[in-house]
Design an enzyme around this catalytic site. Structure first.
Site, mmCIF file in Angstrom:
data_model
loop_
_atom_site.group_PDB
_atom_site.id
_atom_site.type_symbol
_atom_site.label_atom_id
_atom_site.label_comp_id
_atom_site.label_asym_id
_atom_site.label_seq_id
_atom_site.Cartn_x
_atom_site.Cartn_y
_atom_site.Cartn_z
ATOM 1 N N ARG A 140 0.827 -1.221 0.000
ATOM 2 C CA ARG A 140 0.000 0.000 0.000
ATOM 3 C C ARG A 140 0.861 1.272 0.000
ATOM 4 O O ARG A 140 0.461 2.279 0.591
ATOM 5 C CB ARG A 140 -0.955 0.030 1.195
ATOM 6 N N ARG A 195 -3.397 6.827 0.994
ATOM 7 C CA ARG A 195 -3.907 7.995 1.724
ATOM 8 C C ARG A 195 -2.931 8.659 2.672
ATOM 9 O O ARG A 195 -3.191 9.771 3.128
ATOM 10 C CB ARG A 195 -5.180 7.616 2.470
ATOM 11 N N ARG A 204 -7.144 11.964 -5.333
ATOM 12 C CA ARG A 204 -8.321 11.215 -4.912
ATOM 13 C C ARG A 204 -9.522 12.148 -4.768
ATOM 14 O O ARG A 204 -10.641 11.815 -5.172
ATOM 15 C CB ARG A 204 -8.014 10.537 -3.573
ATOM 16 N N ASP A 238 -6.815 -2.458 -7.294
ATOM 17 C CA ASP A 238 -7.354 -3.078 -6.082
ATOM 18 C C ASP A 238 -7.686 -4.531 -6.380
ATOM 19 O O ASP A 238 -7.957 -4.893 -7.527
ATOM 20 C CB ASP A 238 -8.610 -2.348 -5.597
ATOM 21 N N TYR A 289 -14.994 -11.235 0.237
ATOM 22 C CA TYR A 289 -15.684 -9.975 -0.078
ATOM 23 C C TYR A 289 -16.913 -10.227 -0.953
ATOM 24 O O TYR A 289 -17.946 -9.581 -0.789
ATOM 25 C CB TYR A 289 -14.737 -9.001 -0.788
HETATM 26 O O1 CP3 Z 1 -0.082 -1.304 -2.569
HETATM 27 C C1 CP3 Z 1 -0.387 -0.403 -3.373
HETATM 28 O O2 CP3 Z 1 0.036 0.755 -3.270
HETATM 29 C C2 CP3 Z 1 -1.227 -0.806 -4.570
HETATM 30 C C3 CP3 Z 1 -2.629 -0.614 -4.452
HETATM 31 C C4 CP3 Z 1 -3.502 -1.517 -3.600
HETATM 32 C C5 CP3 Z 1 -4.734 -1.044 -3.096
HETATM 33 N N1 CP3 Z 1 -5.385 -2.088 -2.522
HETATM 34 C C6 CP3 Z 1 -5.233 0.343 -3.219
HETATM 35 C C7 CP3 Z 1 -6.306 0.813 -2.336
HETATM 36 C C8 CP3 Z 1 -3.401 -2.861 -3.249
HETATM 37 C C9 CP3 Z 1 -2.261 -3.847 -3.489
HETATM 38 C C10 CP3 Z 1 -4.599 -3.224 -2.582
HETATM 39 C C11 CP3 Z 1 -4.897 -4.591 -2.109
HETATM 40 C C12 CP3 Z 1 -6.119 -4.837 -1.323
HETATM 41 N N2 CP3 Z 1 -7.344 -4.250 -1.445
HETATM 42 C C13 CP3 Z 1 -6.225 -5.844 -0.330
HETATM 43 C C14 CP3 Z 1 -5.121 -6.827 0.044
HETATM 44 C C15 CP3 Z 1 -4.071 -6.235 0.888
HETATM 45 C C16 CP3 Z 1 -4.480 -5.819 2.281
HETATM 46 O O3 CP3 Z 1 -4.286 -4.652 2.601
HETATM 47 O O4 CP3 Z 1 -4.970 -6.689 3.017
HETATM 48 C C17 CP3 Z 1 -7.532 -5.808 0.172
HETATM 49 C C18 CP3 Z 1 -8.100 -6.701 1.255
HETATM 50 C C19 CP3 Z 1 -8.228 -4.799 -0.558
HETATM 51 C C20 CP3 Z 1 -9.679 -4.420 -0.425
HETATM 52 C C21 CP3 Z 1 -9.836 -3.000 -0.034
HETATM 53 N N3 CP3 Z 1 -9.586 -1.912 -0.855
HETATM 54 C C22 CP3 Z 1 -10.286 -2.499 1.211
HETATM 55 C C23 CP3 Z 1 -10.669 -3.370 2.400
HETATM 56 C C24 CP3 Z 1 -10.296 -1.098 1.113
HETATM 57 C C25 CP3 Z 1 -10.809 -0.120 2.136
HETATM 58 C C26 CP3 Z 1 -9.969 -0.006 3.314
HETATM 59 C C27 CP3 Z 1 -8.708 0.763 3.029
HETATM 60 O O5 CP3 Z 1 -7.619 0.253 3.372
HETATM 61 O O6 CP3 Z 1 -8.803 1.843 2.500
HETATM 62 C C28 CP3 Z 1 -9.812 -0.756 -0.180
HETATM 63 C C29 CP3 Z 1 -9.612 0.609 -0.704
HETATM 64 C C30 CP3 Z 1 -8.250 0.960 -1.225
HETATM 65 N N4 CP3 Z 1 -7.449 0.155 -1.982
HETATM 66 C C31 CP3 Z 1 -7.599 2.216 -1.054
HETATM 67 C C32 CP3 Z 1 -6.382 2.133 -1.755
HETATM 68 C C33 CP3 Z 1 -5.359 3.232 -1.932
HETATM 69 C C34 CP3 Z 1 -8.156 3.436 -0.316
HETATM 70 C C35 CP3 Z 1 -9.217 4.037 -1.162
HETATM 71 C C36 CP3 Z 1 -9.429 5.478 -0.893
HETATM 72 O O7 CP3 Z 1 -8.595 6.299 -1.299
HETATM 73 O O8 CP3 Z 1 -10.466 5.778 -0.309
#
Ligand code: CP3
Length: 351
Positions: free
Chosen positions: A27, A31, A40, A77, A153
């Site tokens: 990640r 944010r 964003r 994602d 999910y």
């Molecule tokens: O790593 C990176 O920089 C690449 C981008 C990336 C995102 N999500 C962007 C994202 C990666 C590799 C993921 C993987 C992901 N997404 C996982 C597996 C890894 C982990 O953290 O367990 C999971 C379970 C998700 C599902 C997901 N996406 C959730 C549960 C959420 C909301 C909670 C949160 O952490 O924000 C997201 C949203 C998300 N994915 C954001 C980002 C940058 C935030 C979105 C926003 O800006 O509001």
């Protein structure tokens, strides 16, 4: 390319012990970075960021410019896959991902791989552009969610605390649940191969919720799908290393290291360093496992924790990372300090 010209990440994943490990953070785009929050705020929604190559490329590059990580991870994602299979997916402000939950076997029948590549074409375009714009020493990582984590999910309709919906399917209707896992194994393989063909140089499979199962279910729904998927990638795209991240696998990390067939394992924060050195590193490269909250807290605790990880896991094939994704409260300057410390460790060990 001679071996010493090769990118640090790829050398470590291929089993080399390096004077200083390559580093990237799960990640790493997101944010905690003001430049991400700005883009964003201007975008229509989170999925639009993922499906607009101009924006996804820019967001992927932001942490590379700021910190000089050794690898970039495609900005996207794990939930773009259910979207591409025909399930409705959206992100709600302040809540997170939402999906129209699948509640019946008929709901499963409506999923289809037919339009997969069409729906994911913008992601492949992002990968192609990234390969052209990244600095030569920076490796590009593609990724997907593991079948179980993505299925959780799809069945819950969003995040979950107890994974009751997914578990009820697995325990009560294992044939139907198995059908979903099989579809996800296939679709995830297709998706990762297309990312590789577009330019991804390594791939990571995130099983963020692997740690919720009893042993037999863990083997069936996490280890077996990982084996099948990894075997296909090894067979069809043998040059590209695979990193598996079965978060929370505990003692069963050992089985992943011996049986899954991947080049590397991502370790969560709870995996003891000495145990990982003795039990895992003889079989695979390891990646991890700094507590993301240690990076929020900073200070001497952070310095000491990073030093411990470097001195133990650094003795074998190793990629520095967190034990889970970086959190939004992380002060960006703590990431700068982390990078300075890892680079200083390298100077100390080069001579
Ligand atoms: O790593 C990176 O920089 C690449 C981008 C990336 C995102 N999500 C962007 C994202 C990666 C590799 C993921 C993987 C992901 N997404 C996982 C597996 C890894 C982990 O953290 O367990 C999971 C379970 C998700 C599902 C997901 N996406 C959730 C549960 C959420 C909301 C909670 C949160 O952490 O924000 C997201 C949203 C998300 N994915 C954001 C980002 C940058 C935030 C979105 C926003 O800006 O509001």
């Amino acid at each position: 390319m001679t071996q010493t010209d090769e990118k640090l990440l790829l050398r470590a994943l291929n089993g080399e012990t390096l004077p200083r490990p390559p580093v990237w953070l799960m990640r790493q785009a997101g944010r905690y970075l003001p430049e991400y929050r700005k883009l964003r705020a201007e975008a229509a929604g989170f999925l639009d960021l993922c499906f607009t190559p101009d924006l996804a490329v820019e967001i992927t590059l932001q942490p590379i410019r700021r910190y000089g990580f050794d690898a970039a991870i495609l900005f996207s994602d794990i939930l773009v896959l259910p979207h591409a299979l025909g399930q409705k997916v959206w992100f709600e402000e302040g809540i997170g991902p939402r999906l129209e939950a699948i509640e019946t076997a008929e709901g499963l029948d409506r999923l289809s791989k037919d339009a997969l590549h069409e729906a994911l074409a913008p992601v492949y375009e992002t990968v192609r552009r990234l390969r052209q714009s990244l600095p030569p020493q920076v490796a590009l990582i593609g990724f997907a969610g593991a079948p179980w984590t993505v299925a959780s999910y799809m069945l819950e309709g969003g995040s979950s605390k107890d994974f009751a919906a997914g578990k009820r399917w697995a325990y009560g209707a294992p044939q139907d649940f198995g059908r979903l896992i099989d579809l996800l194994v296939e679709a995830t393989g297709d998706y990762l191969i297309a990312q590789i063909d577009a330019g991804a140089e390594a791939v990571q499979i995130f099983d963020s919720w692997a740690g919720v199962w009893p042993e037999d279910a863990f083997r069936r729904w996490c280890l077996e799908p990982a084996k099948t998927l990894t075997a296909r990638l090894r067979r069809e795209r043998p040059q590209v290393p695979v990193i598996l991240f079965p978060r929370g696998a505990g003692l069963l990390y050992r089985d992943f290291a011996r049986e899954a067939g991947a080049q590397a394992l991502g370790l969560d924060t709870t995996v003891p360093l000495g145990w990982a050195q003795a039990e895992l590193q003889p079989h695979v490269a390891v990646q991890g496992n700094l507590d993301p909250i240690m990076l929020v807290a900073g200070g001497q605790g952070l310095t000491a924790a990073v030093d411990r990880i470097l001195r133990s896991l650094g003795q074998g094939p190793f990629v520095f990372n967190l034990g889970h994704g970086i959190v939004p409260q992380t002060p960006p300057e703590n990431v700068s300090r982390l990078m300075e410390q890892i680079h200083a460790f390298s100077a100390e060990h080069a001579g």
